[in-house]
Design a protein around this motif. Structure first.
Motif, PDB file in Angstrom:
ATOM      1  N   PHE A   1      -1.294 -13.477   2.475  1.00  0.00           N
ATOM      2  CA  PHE A   1      -1.072 -12.613   0.939  1.00  0.00           C
ATOM      3  C   PHE A   1      -2.276 -12.744   0.121  1.00  0.00           C
ATOM      4  O   PHE A   1      -2.523 -11.610  -0.428  1.00  0.00           O
ATOM      5  CB  PHE A   1       0.479 -13.304   0.266  1.00  0.00           C
ATOM      6  CG  PHE A   1       1.581 -12.636   0.662  1.00  0.00           C
ATOM      7  CD1 PHE A   1       1.894 -11.309   0.115  1.00  0.00           C
ATOM      8  CD2 PHE A   1       2.534 -13.227   1.289  1.00  0.00           C
ATOM      9  CE1 PHE A   1       3.054 -10.736   0.174  1.00  0.00           C
ATOM     10  CE2 PHE A   1       4.020 -12.671   1.378  1.00  0.00           C
ATOM     11  CZ  PHE A   1       4.012 -11.316   0.907  1.00  0.00           C
ATOM     12  N   ARG A   2      -2.821 -13.945   0.273  1.00  0.00           N
ATOM     13  CA  ARG A   2      -3.985 -14.003  -0.633  1.00  0.00           C
ATOM     14  C   ARG A   2      -4.984 -13.011  -0.279  1.00  0.00           C
ATOM     15  O   ARG A   2      -5.624 -12.705  -0.975  1.00  0.00           O
ATOM     16  CB  ARG A   2      -4.394 -15.283  -0.877  1.00  0.00           C
ATOM     17  CG  ARG A   2      -3.318 -16.476  -1.726  1.00  0.00           C
ATOM     18  CD  ARG A   2      -3.811 -17.871  -2.016  1.00  0.00           C
ATOM     19  NE  ARG A   2      -3.894 -18.611  -0.775  1.00  0.00           N
ATOM     20  CZ  ARG A   2      -2.916 -19.335  -0.604  1.00  0.00           C
ATOM     21  NH1 ARG A   2      -1.958 -19.308  -1.027  1.00  0.00           N
ATOM     22  NH2 ARG A   2      -2.736 -19.956   0.703  1.00  0.00           N
ATOM     23  N   LEU A   3      -5.098 -13.294   1.139  1.00  0.00           N
ATOM     24  CA  LEU A   3      -6.139 -12.257   1.737  1.00  0.00           C
ATOM     25  C   LEU A   3      -5.854 -10.644   1.651  1.00  0.00           C
ATOM     26  O   LEU A   3      -6.865  -9.961   1.789  1.00  0.00           O
ATOM     27  CB  LEU A   3      -6.613 -12.644   3.304  1.00  0.00           C
ATOM     28  CG  LEU A   3      -7.101 -14.077   3.517  1.00  0.00           C
ATOM     29  CD1 LEU A   3      -7.031 -14.396   5.118  1.00  0.00           C
ATOM     30  CD2 LEU A   3      -8.498 -14.061   2.898  1.00  0.00           C
ATOM     31  N   SER A   4      -4.592 -10.625   1.349  1.00  0.00           N
ATOM     32  CA  SER A   4      -4.200  -9.080   1.135  1.00  0.00           C
ATOM     33  C   SER A   4      -4.509  -8.632  -0.295  1.00  0.00           C
ATOM     34  O   SER A   4      -4.194  -7.478  -0.604  1.00  0.00           O
ATOM     35  CB  SER A   4      -2.812  -8.940   1.581  1.00  0.00           C
ATOM     36  OG  SER A   4      -2.744  -9.088   2.904  1.00  0.00           O
ATOM     37  N   GLY A   5      -4.798  -9.627  -1.081  1.00  0.00           N
ATOM     38  CA  GLY A   5      -5.065  -9.204  -2.362  1.00  0.00           C
ATOM     39  C   GLY A   5      -3.627  -9.164  -3.448  1.00  0.00           C
ATOM     40  O   GLY A   5      -3.931  -8.222  -4.514  1.00  0.00           O
ATOM     41  N   VAL A   6      -3.010  -9.900  -3.096  1.00  0.00           N
ATOM     42  CA  VAL A   6      -1.741 -10.011  -3.790  1.00  0.00           C
ATOM     43  C   VAL A   6      -2.306 -10.259  -5.408  1.00  0.00           C
ATOM     44  O   VAL A   6      -1.260  -9.964  -6.261  1.00  0.00           O
ATOM     45  CB  VAL A   6      -0.638 -10.805  -3.158  1.00  0.00           C
ATOM     46  CG1 VAL A   6      -1.016 -12.426  -3.378  1.00  0.00           C
ATOM     47  CG2 VAL A   6       0.759 -10.641  -3.651  1.00  0.00           C
ATOM     48  N   ALA A   7      -3.010 -11.114  -5.464  1.00  0.00           N
ATOM     49  CA  ALA A   7      -3.232 -11.631  -6.676  1.00  0.00           C
ATOM     50  C   ALA A   7      -4.126 -10.952  -7.692  1.00  0.00           C
ATOM     51  O   ALA A   7      -4.458 -11.010  -8.807  1.00  0.00           O
ATOM     52  CB  ALA A   7      -3.915 -13.191  -6.794  1.00  0.00           C
TER      53      ALA A   7
END
Length: 681
Positions: free
Chosen positions: A138-144
């Motif tokens: 998720f973090r690598l998908s840019g969720v933040a």
């Protein structure tokens, strides 16, 4: 829509019924259904549990895979203009869907609540790995990311999906657009009977009976490079092959990947920087064993230093032989394979062509299966009738000794038109055990070996045997898993620089007398490989090992440095960077027109971007793992069971370093790799 074969719920795709017009409607239907189901799932405010949250999401992934996996596979093995158009029409839709999921804050928060709640402690090791890997992804998908950056990130992912497909299509089109036809076999002097038969068969299939056709499919290309005496012909074929999809050579400017590569690199860098990484190389290593680009470069440089002397000796031997025996005072790139083949024949009294009758397809397969059965206590046999995409496809199943089904696989062995080059293993179905249902692993195993010629069975080169064993190793990793959760079963969840461990481990058996005795039998007489030929083959393992190692290191350093250093503002000259790497490590420099990078699908089309080093990294692991078999006895059942249990069965359920230490009892050592290649540590 029920008449759409892609929407039929089956683990064995209905390949014979799938048409290009089925693809887009099926994908759109599956995506719409998944979106509705995820919205419903997230409306539920109850505490997140494995059974009521992770399992429903896994089922949605599998539903989409049932639609897309056969399409993706057909696009690689039975490509057509219509299928390609349908496939490409779906790429942006799938990219948008996966980006949506990666940016779905409610979904992310739901996973976080599972990780932070009391349920997490009740999960087993593999389940916890699924949760933690998912949060990392998720973090690598840019969720933040803030909304505007999220939007840009989504646009980049969609563009990259299209560009990587374009890169592969350009290469495929360039490969199949070029050929040379000859009316007389004298023009192909030196080409062995099997090579002539392949050329004759290619011409017949093109509607030119009686002629001979040389193509850029690898078996045809490689036969010319190794055997044709006509240096000018070798130069012509070499030039066409190494300039495919580029600005050079006979097709200069057609299907040119030059701009495509820059676009891919620029967008990868932009996406990585949006996520807070300095470059794409750093982002890539977030899912690998290696900690940093610097660690990888140091690892490769150290290996290069250890192998440089051996590589220089290999090249010196080749030049001396070329001058003294072949009258070649200058060794050109198109002379390398030809001269190497002659030197190998001279040194080992061994012609690769003479080995082929001892590697008929059915004998090689039976030997591979027997070896697998001895090592891992399973049974392999022909499977039930299923639909396939070509008449040559075989279907097998793997069972435990008590008859319980373990896995199944499709085997697509031969090179042909409309099929992507290279060799690979892909997942058709991943193991998944939930409630009272078990989905057994199913694999696609694909090679591009020399096909049968006329009434003669397919006869493999030793290199083709090694390739088959390699891909079967990937297949065993996928198929023999005991992990019940698809996200970490088989090869899933395994760090990318460890995923080649089982495949390269299997290659080692092609260099042992005990394994060769299982399958090296003459296709007409059944005679085993004569002792002199066997001795020569085993002795040839170290032949040019230094040059081969440096070649792989060259590709790996180029890949890592390119993704670490690429700067669109300058912009980076890809060819200049590759030349710089070659100046550092290579002993063989190709001609200036060589455009290797334009066909480097591993990093521009496949999943090895800033990860090509994984082959060498994993080769250290595989050689060290095989060394335990050498120490304990090659067919020691306890050692085979230990490898099965620690490596193959556990998939990505634990970090690869932990599993390797469990099997080997210590940290990996580079010594076995250097010993196997005859390079002193």
């Amino acid at each position: 829509m029920s008449s759409n074969p892609l929407l039929v719920s089956t683990d064995h795709p209905l390949f014979a019924q799938i048409e290009p017009e089925h693809v887009l409607p099926a994908v759109e239907s599956a995506l719409a259904a998944n979106r509705r189901a995820i919205d419903e799932l997230l409306k539920d405010a109850i505490p997140r549990t494995w059974e009521r949250f992770v399992e429903p999401l896994t089922a949605l992934d599998e539903k989409l895979d049932r639609v897309w996996t056969p399409v993706r596979h057909l696009n690689a093995v039975a490509n057509s203009k219509e299928l390609r158009a349908a496939y490409n029409a779906c790429l942006p839709k799938l990219s948008a869907y996966h980006t949506e999921l990666g940016h779905n804050v409610r979904l992310y928060e739901a996973w976080k609540s599972l990780a932070e709640g009391p349920q997490f402690r009740a999960l087993n090791t593999a389940q916890r790995k699924v949760v933690l890997d998912t949060l990392r992804d998720f973090r690598l998908s840019g969720v933040a990311l803030p909304p505007e950056q999220k939007k840009r990130f989504a646009e980049i992912q969609e563009a990259l999906s299209k560009l990587q497909s374009t890169f592969e299509e350009n290469l495929l089109d360039a490969t199949h657009a070029w050929h040379l036809d000859f009316d007389d076999e004298k023009a192909l002097e030196g080409l062995p009977p099997s090579g002539l038969a392949l050329a004759r068969q290619a011409a017949e299939e093109a509607g030119k009976p009686g002629a001979y056709r040389i193509t850029l499919d690898f078996p045809s290309y490689y036969g010319v490079m190794c055997h044709c005496r006509d240096q000018a012909l070798r130069e012509k074929v070499y030039t066409a092959y190494v300039t495919r999809a580029s600005d050079q050579g006979p097709q200069a400017g057609q299907w040119d990947n030059s701009a495509v590569m820059h676009d891919i690199l620029r967008l990868r860098l932009e996406a990585a920087q949006l996520l807070g990484y300095a470059n794409f190389a750093q982002e890539s290593l977030a899912t690998k064993m290696a900690d940093s680009p610097e660690q990888v470069i140091d690892f490769l440089s150290d290996l290069a230093n250890k192998g440089k002397l051996a590589a220089e000796r290999d090249l010196s031997d080749l030049r001396t032989f070329a001058a003294q025996e072949l009258g070649l005072d200058e060794l050109h790139a198109w002379d390398m394979a030809y001269t190497s083949e002659r030197l190998s024949e001279h040194r080992f009294a061994l012609e690769q062509e003479a080995l082929k009758p001892y590697f008929p397809v059915d004998s090689v397969l039976q030997g591979l299966f027997t070896l697998t059965e001895k090592l891992f206590d399973v049974r392999i046999a022909q499977g039930p009738e299923v639909e396939t995409w070509h008449k040559d496809i075989r279907f097998y199943e793997i069972r435990d000794p008590d008859g319980t089904l373990r896995a199944q696989f499709y085997l697509d062995l031969y090179a042909r038109q409309h099929k992507r080059g290279g060799a690979w293993m892909d997942e058709c179905v991943s193991r998944h055990h939930y409630a009272d249902t078990m989905r057994y692993p199913i694999a696609f195993l694909t090679c591009n070996s020399t096909p049968p010629l006329g009434e003669q069975p397919a006869l493999f080169t030793h290199d083709e045997v090694i390739t088959l064993f390699h891909e079967f190793g990937h297949g065993l990793h996928h198929m023999l898993t005991r992990i019940d959760y698809p996200a970490v079963s088989g090869i899933n969840g395994v760090e990318w620089d460890a995923v080649e461990l089982p495949s390269q481990f299997m290659e080692n058996w092609c260099w042992t007398r005990e394994a060769l005795d299982l399958f090296a039998r003459h296709y007409e007489t059944g005679e085993t490989l004569p002792e002199a030929m066997l001795e020569a083959l085993l002795a040839s393992r170290d032949f040019q090992a230094g040059m081969q190692m440096l070649r792989q290191i060259e590709f790996s350093l180029f890949d890592m440095r390119l993704h670490q250093e690429y700067d669109p503002a300058l912009p980076t000259d890809i060819q200049a960077l590759l030349n710089d790497v070659r100046d550092t490590v290579a002993v063989v420099k190709p001609p200036a027109f060589n455009r290797f990078q334009h066909s480097f699908t591993h990093i521009f089309g496949g999943g090895y971007a800033a990860g090509y080093y994984s082959y060498k990294w994993a080769e250290v692991l595989s050689a060290d793992a095989f060394a335990r078999f050498e120490e304990d006895g090659l067919f020691n059942p306890a050692t085979g069971h230990a490898f099965l249990h620690s490596i193959l069965e556990r998939g990505g359920s634990q970090p690869a370093a932990e599993l390797f230490r469990e099997f080997r009892g210590r940290e990996p050592s580079v010594d076995a790799l250097l010993r196997h290649h005859g390079i002193a540590a």
